[in-house]
Design a protein around this motif. Structure first.
Motif, mmCIF file in Angstrom:
data_model
loop_
_atom_site.group_PDB
_atom_site.id
_atom_site.type_symbol
_atom_site.label_atom_id
_atom_site.label_comp_id
_atom_site.label_asym_id
_atom_site.label_seq_id
_atom_site.Cartn_x
_atom_site.Cartn_y
_atom_site.Cartn_z
ATOM 1 N N ARG A 178 0.830 -1.213 0.000
ATOM 2 C CA ARG A 178 0.000 0.000 0.000
ATOM 3 C C ARG A 178 0.862 1.259 0.000
ATOM 4 N NH1 ARG A 178 -4.808 0.084 4.024
ATOM 5 N NH2 ARG A 178 -5.586 1.398 2.373
ATOM 6 N N PRO A 179 1.289 1.723 -1.184
ATOM 7 C CA PRO A 179 2.057 2.972 -1.214
ATOM 8 C C PRO A 179 1.187 4.149 -0.781
ATOM 9 C CG PRO A 179 1.443 2.319 -3.430
ATOM 10 C CD PRO A 179 1.021 1.194 -2.516
ATOM 11 N N LEU A 180 1.847 5.193 -0.308
ATOM 12 C CA LEU A 180 1.154 6.394 0.163
ATOM 13 C C LEU A 180 1.314 7.541 -0.830
ATOM 14 C CD1 LEU A 180 2.295 6.267 3.892
ATOM 15 C CD2 LEU A 180 0.142 5.451 2.907
ATOM 16 N N ARG A 225 1.727 13.965 -3.226
ATOM 17 C CA ARG A 225 2.281 13.903 -4.579
ATOM 18 C C ARG A 225 1.158 13.580 -5.560
ATOM 19 N NH1 ARG A 225 6.582 9.224 -3.393
ATOM 20 N NH2 ARG A 225 4.710 8.416 -2.423
ATOM 21 N N PRO A 226 1.244 14.097 -6.778
ATOM 22 C CA PRO A 226 0.298 13.627 -7.799
ATOM 23 C C PRO A 226 0.627 12.168 -8.116
ATOM 24 C CG PRO A 226 1.781 15.317 -8.688
ATOM 25 C CD PRO A 226 2.128 15.130 -7.248
ATOM 26 N N VAL A 227 -0.377 11.315 -8.194
ATOM 27 C CA VAL A 227 -0.127 9.884 -8.317
ATOM 28 C C VAL A 227 -0.091 9.427 -9.772
ATOM 29 C CG1 VAL A 227 -0.977 7.594 -7.699
ATOM 30 C CG2 VAL A 227 -1.062 9.413 -6.014
ATOM 31 N N PHE A 228 -1.265 9.273 -10.396
ATOM 32 C CA PHE A 228 -1.318 8.707 -11.744
ATOM 33 C C PHE A 228 -0.944 9.747 -12.782
ATOM 34 C CE2 PHE A 228 -4.048 5.944 -9.195
ATOM 35 C CZ PHE A 228 -3.337 4.775 -9.362
ATOM 36 N N GLY A 229 -0.073 9.337 -13.683
ATOM 37 C CA GLY A 229 0.486 10.247 -14.674
ATOM 38 C C GLY A 229 1.775 10.880 -14.178
ATOM 39 N N ASN A 230 2.142 10.619 -12.932
ATOM 40 C CA ASN A 230 3.365 11.170 -12.347
ATOM 41 C C ASN A 230 4.127 10.070 -11.615
ATOM 42 O OD1 ASN A 230 5.273 13.117 -11.507
ATOM 43 N ND2 ASN A 230 4.167 13.455 -9.611
ATOM 44 N N LEU A 231 3.754 9.822 -10.353
ATOM 45 C CA LEU A 231 4.392 8.768 -9.565
ATOM 46 C C LEU A 231 4.212 7.407 -10.258
ATOM 47 C CD1 LEU A 231 5.820 8.130 -6.878
ATOM 48 C CD2 LEU A 231 3.576 7.869 -5.843
ATOM 49 N N VAL A 232 3.023 7.159 -10.752
ATOM 50 C CA VAL A 232 2.718 5.962 -11.557
ATOM 51 C C VAL A 232 2.414 6.463 -12.965
ATOM 52 C CG1 VAL A 232 1.154 4.008 -11.885
ATOM 53 C CG2 VAL A 232 1.765 4.744 -9.562
ATOM 54 N N PRO A 233 3.311 6.220 -13.914
ATOM 55 C CA PRO A 233 3.105 6.743 -15.277
ATOM 56 C C PRO A 233 1.904 6.095 -15.965
ATOM 57 C CG PRO A 233 5.342 5.862 -15.005
ATOM 58 C CD PRO A 233 4.573 5.510 -13.776
ATOM 59 N N GLY A 248 0.537 -1.656 -6.946
ATOM 60 C CA GLY A 248 0.836 -1.523 -5.528
ATOM 61 C C GLY A 248 2.286 -1.134 -5.364
ATOM 62 N N ALA A 249 2.887 -1.578 -4.274
ATOM 63 C CA ALA A 249 4.290 -1.258 -3.992
ATOM 64 C C ALA A 249 5.050 -2.536 -3.688
ATOM 65 C CB ALA A 249 4.379 -0.308 -2.798
ATOM 66 N N ASN A 250 6.363 -2.436 -3.785
ATOM 67 C CA ASN A 250 7.282 -3.519 -3.446
ATOM 68 C C ASN A 250 7.062 -4.735 -4.350
ATOM 69 O OD1 ASN A 250 8.241 -1.794 -1.431
ATOM 70 N ND2 ASN A 250 6.802 -2.610 0.045
ATOM 71 N N PHE A 302 -1.022 -7.254 -12.482
ATOM 72 C CA PHE A 302 -0.406 -6.048 -13.029
ATOM 73 C C PHE A 302 -1.505 -5.174 -13.608
ATOM 74 C CE2 PHE A 302 3.162 -9.121 -13.585
ATOM 75 C CZ PHE A 302 4.127 -8.456 -12.850
ATOM 76 N N SER A 303 -1.195 -3.927 -13.869
ATOM 77 C CA SER A 303 -2.150 -3.041 -14.534
ATOM 78 C C SER A 303 -1.394 -2.046 -15.398
ATOM 79 C CB SER A 303 -3.033 -2.324 -13.512
ATOM 80 O OG SER A 303 -2.258 -1.611 -12.583
ATOM 81 N N ILE A 304 -2.111 -1.525 -16.371
ATOM 82 C CA ILE A 304 -1.600 -0.433 -17.202
ATOM 83 C C ILE A 304 -2.584 0.716 -17.036
ATOM 84 C CG2 ILE A 304 -0.935 0.328 -19.503
ATOM 85 C CD1 ILE A 304 -0.499 -2.657 -20.217
ATOM 86 N N PRO A 305 -2.279 1.667 -16.141
ATOM 87 C CA PRO A 305 -3.194 2.785 -15.910
ATOM 88 C C PRO A 305 -3.248 3.726 -17.116
ATOM 89 C CG PRO A 305 -1.650 2.521 -14.082
ATOM 90 C CD PRO A 305 -1.159 1.676 -15.205
ATOM 91 N N GLY A 306 -4.432 4.175 -17.420
ATOM 92 C CA GLY A 306 -4.641 5.197 -18.439
ATOM 93 C C GLY A 306 -5.550 6.275 -17.864
#
Length: 181
Positions: free
Chosen positions: A54-56, A60-68, A76-78, A104-108
């Motif tokens: 469970r990353p926090l 921070r902006p998450v999707f599109g930044n921390l998670v491309p 998730g994390a780790n 796995f996932s591919i966020p859009g």
């Protein structure tokens, strides 16, 4: 007497050494592990179990930044997230046999591709191999007014032996239908 005294000193030294090492715990995991279960009711055996980090968000902006966007993510994390189906299921619109898979996932921005992969016990998505995919499901992504600080997975039971698996972080929500067969 001298031998007895030396043996006592050695035992005490070893005892103190072991005691001091036993108290050296590593710090708390910055992305702790969690488990989500899908059961048809509280007393029923599970249909599915998800183990994930469970990353926090941490402001921070998450999707599109921390998670491309448009890149495979470990969801998730780790270690990569793992999902176990205890019976055959329909995952989205794909039939999947009972077993353990990596999720796995591919966020859009508008939709996500959710992937079940047979390569388990892997760290992150660094060694992801598409040829090991068992199922790929495309689902819409939505926004919620409430922001979630920690990435979260939950199941919301539906009719009969169905449920929706929700993935959520920040204001993004993704829903994947799961039905026991």
């Amino acid at each position: 007497m001298k031998t007895y005294f030396s043996a006592c000193i050695m035992i005490l030294t070893i005892g103190f050494s072991i005691g001091s090492y036993a108290q050296n715990f590593s710090g708390l995991d910055k992305s702790p592990c969690d488990i989500a279960y899908y059961r048809t009711d509280r007393k029923a055996p599970p249909v599915a179990k998800v183990i994930y980090g469970r990353p926090l968000k941490k402001d921070r902006p998450v999707f599109g930044n921390l998670v491309p966007y448009d890149k495979v993510w470990r969801t998730g994390a780790n270690e990569a997230t793992e999902i176990t189906f205890f019976k055959d299921v329909t995952f989205g619109d794909q039939d999947v046999a009972a077993g353990t898979y990596t999720l796995f996932s591919i966020p859009g921005q508008q939709e996500w591709t959710i992937i079940l992969n047979s390569d388990t016990d892997v760290w992150g998505a660094f060694d992801y191999k598409q040829d090991k995919d068992v199922a790929r499901v495309t689902v819409p992504a939505s926004k919620d007014k409430k922001s979630l600080e920690a990435f979260s997975i939950t199941f919301e039971p539906g009719d009969d032996e169905s449920a929706d698996m929700y993935l959520g972080w920040d204001t993004t929500r993704v829903k994947v239908p799961v039905r026991a067969r």
